[in-house]
Design an enzyme around this catalytic site. Sequence first.
Site, short mmCIF file in Angstrom:
data_model
loop_
_atom_site.label_atom_id
_atom_site.label_comp_id
_atom_site.label_asym_id
_atom_site.label_seq_id
_atom_site.Cartn_x
_atom_site.Cartn_y
_atom_site.Cartn_z
N LYS A 131 -6.56 -14.53 -8.55
CA LYS A 131 -5.65 -13.49 -8.76
C LYS A 131 -4.45 -14.02 -8.51
O LYS A 131 -3.32 -13.35 -9.14
CB LYS A 131 -6.50 -12.50 -8.06
N ASP A 158 -6.72 -3.09 -11.54
CA ASP A 158 -7.70 -3.11 -10.76
C ASP A 158 -7.59 -1.19 -9.55
O ASP A 158 -8.42 -0.24 -9.99
CB ASP A 158 -7.41 -3.73 -9.54
#
Length: 271
Positions: free
Chosen positions: A66, A103
């Site tokens: 990420k 997220d």
Amino acid sequence: MKKWFAVIGNPIAHSLSPYMHDAWLQEQNINASYIPIHVKEGKLKDAIEGLKLLGCSGWNVTVPYKEAIIPFLDRLDESAAKIGAVNTVVKTDEGEFVGYNTDGLGFIRSLGETDHSNNILMLGAGGAARGIIFAFKQLGYKNLSVANRTLENAKKLVDELQFGQAITYLEAEEQLQSFDVVVQTTPLGMKSNSKELPIQLKGIKEYTIVADIVYNPLVTPFLEEAEKYNVRTINGLGMLVHQGALAFSYWNGSYPNTDNMIQRLTEQLGG
């Protein structure tokens, strides 16, 4: 030409994203596919070049890439830039590859009805907490406290995001009655002994929303402890589904059925 999407990570076999996105693509009659790609250590650059060369329309990014993927993208949206992590890549009409982080917003959507005046307690000051805190700030929430075992890490996080206040676990327990939402993001939430959990929940007020970002198991030891009180518990499955739904909407311009997917995945995981 048929579109295709992907999720990259290491490991990747456990990912629920292919099942989720394939189901949504079928439901909406979109002629596209979604595949998992195992990217071995040291092969991220090659993998990204391959995705671009082979015409991938967008992909999700999971651990451990990420942060590492950022140098290979053309630009980042505000959330990804501020959080320092990307979980969704979108190919624009101009051929740019843009990094997003869904997220935090996905987590907040999983909570359902909440009020911007709600008093929120965040347990933990790691990467997951950062994304969620930034999303709370973006959406205009006003009152947030970050409790962490190392107070300095909590202070650093709220200073960097310019939002919230840092407190100790002990202070969180003392103020527990004042919180409307409690969010558990630490590995301590998986401790089977309630005395080892980040905070004790005795004294929590009725109907508080208590959430854990973990979805496997569906009921973590932290949520199991919370269920002893008259509160509303939420596991991390809603966060997984809603972050995926946001990515889906960025790629396809439509928002999929999240309630149905949460139910299907809950059954799949034995809930």
